[in-house]
Scaffold this motif. Structure first.
Motif, mmCIF file in Angstrom:
data_model
loop_
_atom_site.group_PDB
_atom_site.id
_atom_site.type_symbol
_atom_site.label_atom_id
_atom_site.label_comp_id
_atom_site.label_asym_id
_atom_site.label_seq_id
_atom_site.Cartn_x
_atom_site.Cartn_y
_atom_site.Cartn_z
ATOM 1 N N ASP A 349 -64.303 -11.567 18.202
ATOM 2 C CA ASP A 349 -63.599 -10.571 18.823
ATOM 3 C C ASP A 349 -64.869 -9.446 19.015
ATOM 4 O OD1 ASP A 349 -62.627 -8.091 19.882
ATOM 5 O OD2 ASP A 349 -60.586 -8.564 19.225
ATOM 6 N N PRO A 350 -65.523 -9.186 20.326
ATOM 7 C CA PRO A 350 -66.625 -8.423 19.952
ATOM 8 C C PRO A 350 -66.368 -6.803 19.846
ATOM 9 C CG PRO A 350 -65.895 -8.943 22.293
ATOM 10 C CD PRO A 350 -65.284 -9.847 21.513
ATOM 11 N N GLN A 351 -65.108 -6.433 20.270
ATOM 12 C CA GLN A 351 -64.717 -5.110 19.999
ATOM 13 C C GLN A 351 -64.594 -4.803 18.670
ATOM 14 O OE1 GLN A 351 -61.113 -3.730 21.844
ATOM 15 N NE2 GLN A 351 -60.866 -1.883 20.778
ATOM 16 N N ARG A 352 -64.075 -5.726 17.694
ATOM 17 C CA ARG A 352 -63.807 -5.393 16.494
ATOM 18 C C ARG A 352 -65.158 -5.593 15.609
ATOM 19 N NH1 ARG A 352 -59.639 -2.433 16.915
ATOM 20 N NH2 ARG A 352 -57.711 -3.682 17.992
ATOM 21 N N ILE A 353 -66.058 -6.462 16.014
ATOM 22 C CA ILE A 353 -67.495 -6.351 15.505
ATOM 23 C C ILE A 353 -68.040 -5.344 15.400
ATOM 24 C CG2 ILE A 353 -69.470 -7.610 15.343
ATOM 25 C CD1 ILE A 353 -68.180 -10.265 16.295
ATOM 26 N N GLN A 354 -68.122 -4.732 16.807
ATOM 27 C CA GLN A 354 -68.754 -3.533 16.931
ATOM 28 C C GLN A 354 -68.051 -2.409 16.103
ATOM 29 O OE1 GLN A 354 -69.184 -2.367 21.390
ATOM 30 N NE2 GLN A 354 -68.599 -4.561 21.751
ATOM 31 N N GLN A 355 -66.767 -2.291 15.989
ATOM 32 C CA GLN A 355 -66.047 -1.379 15.309
ATOM 33 C C GLN A 355 -66.607 -1.501 13.831
ATOM 34 O OE1 GLN A 355 -61.889 -1.682 15.577
ATOM 35 N NE2 GLN A 355 -61.443 0.144 14.308
ATOM 36 N N ILE A 356 -66.481 -2.672 12.949
ATOM 37 C CA ILE A 356 -67.053 -2.787 11.793
ATOM 38 C C ILE A 356 -68.422 -2.466 11.589
ATOM 39 C CG2 ILE A 356 -67.416 -4.377 9.807
ATOM 40 C CD1 ILE A 356 -65.222 -6.229 11.231
ATOM 41 N N LEU A 357 -69.253 -2.886 12.397
ATOM 42 C CA LEU A 357 -70.801 -2.473 12.542
ATOM 43 C C LEU A 357 -71.007 -0.881 12.556
ATOM 44 C CD1 LEU A 357 -72.720 -5.393 14.323
ATOM 45 C CD2 LEU A 357 -72.442 -5.104 11.927
ATOM 46 N N ARG A 358 -70.150 -0.245 13.407
ATOM 47 C CA ARG A 358 -70.146 1.170 13.699
ATOM 48 C C ARG A 358 -69.829 2.013 12.481
ATOM 49 N NH1 ARG A 358 -68.112 0.549 18.924
ATOM 50 N NH2 ARG A 358 -65.966 1.020 18.063
ATOM 51 N N ASN A 359 -68.640 1.378 11.725
ATOM 52 C CA ASN A 359 -68.399 2.029 10.460
ATOM 53 C C ASN A 359 -69.308 1.754 9.222
ATOM 54 O OD1 ASN A 359 -65.821 2.921 11.446
ATOM 55 N ND2 ASN A 359 -64.809 1.108 10.863
ATOM 56 N N LEU A 360 -70.020 0.638 9.277
ATOM 57 C CA LEU A 360 -70.933 0.314 8.167
ATOM 58 C C LEU A 360 -72.137 1.269 8.559
ATOM 59 C CD1 LEU A 360 -70.730 -3.507 7.700
ATOM 60 C CD2 LEU A 360 -69.479 -1.579 6.331
ATOM 61 N N LEU A 361 -72.760 1.132 9.692
ATOM 62 C CA LEU A 361 -74.014 2.123 10.256
ATOM 63 C C LEU A 361 -73.630 3.505 9.970
ATOM 64 C CD1 LEU A 361 -75.078 -0.067 13.050
ATOM 65 C CD2 LEU A 361 -76.317 0.212 10.945
ATOM 66 N N SER A 362 -72.446 4.201 10.187
ATOM 67 C CA SER A 362 -72.203 5.485 10.071
ATOM 68 C C SER A 362 -72.015 5.756 8.710
ATOM 69 C CB SER A 362 -70.778 5.566 10.610
ATOM 70 O OG SER A 362 -70.726 5.473 12.228
ATOM 71 N N ASN A 363 -71.634 5.122 7.831
ATOM 72 C CA ASN A 363 -71.751 5.481 6.319
ATOM 73 C C ASN A 363 -73.108 5.362 5.850
ATOM 74 O OD1 ASN A 363 -68.934 5.650 5.918
ATOM 75 N ND2 ASN A 363 -68.481 3.609 5.210
ATOM 76 N N ALA A 364 -73.829 4.562 6.313
ATOM 77 C CA ALA A 364 -75.293 4.307 5.871
ATOM 78 C C ALA A 364 -76.056 5.627 6.302
ATOM 79 C CB ALA A 364 -75.928 3.172 6.552
#
Length: 470
Positions: A349-364
């Motif tokens: 699911d591309p939308q959910r992959i982007q959501q996970i990566l955005r969360n991880l990068l935002s925290n980083a």
């Protein structure tokens, strides 16, 4: 009358043996395995028969009258098992040989063996009949005593006429009456034993229940502690959420009011700045609401995953533009690395992959003040038992504040951060990692954390190459 006197002595001896046997059975065999209990009962019954013969009435040097059949009668009622009764019958008969190898002794062996077989033949009825124990015992007493009389009359060494006229009229009624008397006494012993077993079983159940209650108490105390901690975290979350929601809302309300009140006097540049701030505040507010809605959907099991074919090379492009701007604003390096051997496409699911990566990068980016952040895409083979499967991994690495080892699990729980003061210093609700973990599971993957306090963190998102690839 001599027969009755001797039978009374036999009864007293059998009562003594029964009492001793009861003590042995209660204190020695009480906790023994079933087969040892059965063997103990057989030995006690045979010994009781031998003792009865030892104190029996000697009509002459070879002929002995006694109540050795009584242990067999009691065994037939208490343990209606064919093999056990045959062993008791034959064993009691063989003990008669200890008083001399005579024709009368051989007849005694034959007689008790036949009585054992007769008692064994009655066991099906004793097991299936719903008749009371007293009635069953009375019938067994009559049958065994009558067969004993017949055997002595037919196989015995005493002349038939003399036995039937002089001996049987005294021994048969006396044997029946004393057998009934001893049966009643043995029944009392049995009831006492049953009551003792019931008390022991009740004590054992009480002990088990007490232990179970103690375990439940420990579990309840632990759950109460967890609830208290969860309540504390939720209180912190509500406080954080209140702040996070009010900040963009206040910005939107205040700036929109200023635009309304000074509509004619604002310059184009001021309107553009105010509009930009309102737009950014609205986006922040939308992200917060989306996080809360996603968490509630995941917990309710209603979050749907739409799998489709995704180009692996397009995934980093989708997040690069947003975070490249953030990196330049904070003066950080942002590196994107694609390892060799990547598949051209994956199914997810591309939308959910982007959501996970955005969360991880935002925290980083949020927790990194110097150095940089990188996103590395690679493949890795992992073994699960005997099966080895291939995964695609997205490593989000930063040079930020890091996370202590004892808080690696905690930060993935909803409403929680590594430290309650983090939300006040850096902002955020503590929902991002919890949602990311749950989304990764829905996609068939998982997230691995490698971090040390003060030395940065690496969050690795593992996804199967295709659905069911795990």
């Amino acid at each position: 009358m001599e027969y009755i006197k001797v039978f009374l002595i036999n009864t007293a001896v059998l009562i003594t043996v029964a009492y001793i046997g009861n003590v042995i059975y209660k204190h020695v065999l009480g906790r023994a395995p079933v087969h040892l209990k059965t063997a103990g009962w057989v030995l006690i019954a045979i010994f009781a028969g031998w003792t009865s013969s030892f104190f029996g009435y000697k009509l002459d040097e070879n002929v002995i009258f006694d109540l050795r059949i009584v242990p067999l009668i009691i065994s037939a009622v208490a343990y209606p098992q064919p093999l056990l009764l045959i062993v008791i019958g034959i064993g009691t008969g063989l003990m008669r040989l200890t008083f001399g190898l005579t024709p009368a002794a051989y007849v005694g062996v034959l007689n008790l063996s036949l009585l054992g077989l007769a008692a064994a033949a009655m066991t099906p009825w004793l097991r299936r009949s719903r008749t009371s124990v007293l009635v069953k015992g009375l019938i067994v007493i009559l049958v065994i005593n009558i067969l004993n009389t017949v055997n002595i009359a037919v196989f015995g060494v005493i002349p038939f006429g003399r036995y039937m006229t002089d001996i049987m009229p005294a021994t048969l009624p006396g044997g029946v009456v004393l057998s009934i008397l001893f049966g009643l006494i043995a029944r009392d012993f049995h009831l006492e034993h049953m009551r003792s077993q019931q008390i022991q079983q009740a004590n054992r159940l009480l002990s088990e229940q007490t232990e179970e209650l103690h375990k439940n108490k420990i579990v309840l105390e632990e759950r109460a502690k967890q609830l208290m901690i969860a309540s504390q975290y939720k209180s912190e979350f509500l406080a954080n959420m209140s702040h996070e929601l009010r900040t963009p809302l206040n910005s939107i309300i205040n700036l929109s009011q200023m635009v309304e009140e000074h509509e004619g006097s604002l310059t184009g540049e001021e309107i553009s700045v105010y509009g930009s701030i309102i737009h950014r505040s609205g986006q922040d507010l939308l992200l917060l609401i989306n996080d809360i809605l996603d968490l509630s959907k995941v917990e309710a099991g209603k979050l749907e995953v739409a799998n489709e074919i995704i180009s692996v090379s397009e995934i980093p492009v989708l997040v690069w533009q947003q975070f490249d701007v953030i990196a330049r604003q904070k003066g950080l390096q942002f590196e994107l690395v694609e390892r060799e051997g990547l598949p051209d496409f994956i199914v997810s699911d591309p939308q959910r992959i982007q959501q996970i990566l955005r969360n991880l990068l935002s925290n980083a980016f949020k927790f990194t003040h110097s150095g940089g952040v990188s996103l590395t895409i690679r493949t890795e083979r992992r073994r699960d038992g005997k099966r080895e499967t291939e995964w695609i991994a997205f490593d989000v690495r930063d040079t930020g504040i890091g996370i202590a080892k004892n808080k690696h699990v905690r930060i993935f729980e909803a409403f929680q951060q590594a430290d309650g003061t983090i939300s006040r210093q850096y902002g955020g609700t503590g929902l991002g990692l919890s949602i990311s973990r749950d989304l990764a599971r829905l996609l068939g993957g998982f997230i691995v954390l490698n971090s040390e306090e003060g030395k940065g963190s690496t969050f690795s998102l593992y996804l199967p190459i295709s659905p069911g690839g795990r």
